[in-house]
Design a protein around this motif. Sequence first.
Motif, mmCIF file in Angstrom:
data_model
loop_
_atom_site.group_PDB
_atom_site.id
_atom_site.type_symbol
_atom_site.label_atom_id
_atom_site.label_comp_id
_atom_site.label_asym_id
_atom_site.label_seq_id
_atom_site.Cartn_x
_atom_site.Cartn_y
_atom_site.Cartn_z
ATOM 1 N N GLN A 1 0.840 -1.178 0.000
ATOM 2 C CA GLN A 1 0.000 0.000 0.000
ATOM 3 C C GLN A 1 0.882 1.237 0.000
ATOM 4 N N SER A 2 0.483 2.254 -0.764
ATOM 5 C CA SER A 2 1.190 3.524 -0.759
ATOM 6 C C SER A 2 0.500 4.449 0.221
ATOM 7 N N VAL A 3 1.271 5.229 0.930
ATOM 8 C CA VAL A 3 0.710 6.168 1.896
ATOM 9 C C VAL A 3 0.528 7.512 1.210
ATOM 10 N N GLU A 4 -0.685 8.024 1.263
ATOM 11 C CA GLU A 4 -0.945 9.357 0.726
ATOM 12 C C GLU A 4 -0.227 10.382 1.596
ATOM 13 N N THR A 5 0.611 11.195 1.003
ATOM 14 C CA THR A 5 1.219 12.260 1.789
ATOM 15 C C THR A 5 0.201 13.357 2.054
ATOM 16 N N GLY A 6 -0.761 13.503 1.115
ATOM 17 C CA GLY A 6 -1.748 14.565 1.269
ATOM 18 C C GLY A 6 -1.154 15.935 1.046
ATOM 19 N N VAL A 7 0.062 15.998 0.471
ATOM 20 C CA VAL A 7 0.752 17.278 0.338
ATOM 21 C C VAL A 7 0.921 17.641 -1.135
ATOM 22 N N ARG A 8 0.509 18.839 -1.471
ATOM 23 C CA ARG A 8 0.737 19.394 -2.806
ATOM 24 C C ARG A 8 1.495 20.701 -2.640
ATOM 25 N N THR A 9 2.578 20.846 -3.386
ATOM 26 C CA THR A 9 3.340 22.090 -3.399
ATOM 27 C C THR A 9 3.445 22.568 -4.845
ATOM 28 N N ASP A 10 4.214 23.609 -5.067
ATOM 29 C CA ASP A 10 4.422 24.102 -6.426
ATOM 30 C C ASP A 10 5.112 23.065 -7.304
ATOM 31 N N SER A 11 5.724 22.055 -6.707
ATOM 32 C CA SER A 11 6.404 21.002 -7.465
ATOM 33 C C SER A 11 5.459 19.893 -7.896
ATOM 34 N N GLY A 12 4.199 19.921 -7.434
ATOM 35 C CA GLY A 12 3.238 18.888 -7.789
ATOM 36 C C GLY A 12 2.750 18.145 -6.569
#
Length: 237
Positions: free
Chosen positions: A52-63
Amino acid sequence: MLVFPRRSALGLMATLALTACGTGHKTAQSSKAASGNQASETSPSASPAGEQSVETGVRTDSGYHLNTVLEGAPTVTLYTDLQCPYCARTDPTYREVARRLAGTMNLTVRHFPLPMHANALPAAQAVQAAEKQGAYMAMSGKIFEHQTEWKGLTDVAQLTEIFTGYARELKLNTDRFIADLPDAGGLKLIQDEFEAGNEVGVHGTPSFVIDGVLVEKVDSSTSADHMVAAFTEQAGL
């Protein structure tokens, strides 16, 4: 239900001009077979060996980040098209590499829907609608896994029904998902990411960029070991 009219989607595609659709990325074509943070969650995905991959839930200007954000670390960005078969092959490998490089490099993903793929933009919209419920990776994995089911559809209502079915399988709020599909903010994000790819010389998918520089000799046939080596070498690690 007509959630994202095909004409408006193709109209946006027309604004995402490429000099030549799907070209300029010879390695992928010649492979052996052709802002703001969200809450974290764990979701099923297309990761290798049933992981299973863990969602970081993080979006920055890098994607959208596939591993934990490390301030000041080099960033790899994958430009991907959800209708591209090479991108579908790359997806689990890139997720594995993100896991291996956690704490060393940031691995992110950005949309790059090629005009040659009529359903790539609606698929990206579905991923963005899922991201609003913390399921970016789960939805993108589901869409890649079932790419043959939807890539040739020409009926918008049927396409919407299929993507909503994926949302239901992922236990998302389907009413919210349907309402979020035509979100103007999601469309702008997709367009901005496409234009960012154009600016750094992306012309085909999948393409990898490290801090604004294209990575050579890495494509959908590249193993996780070789991908890790290529990324760290180009980043000087």
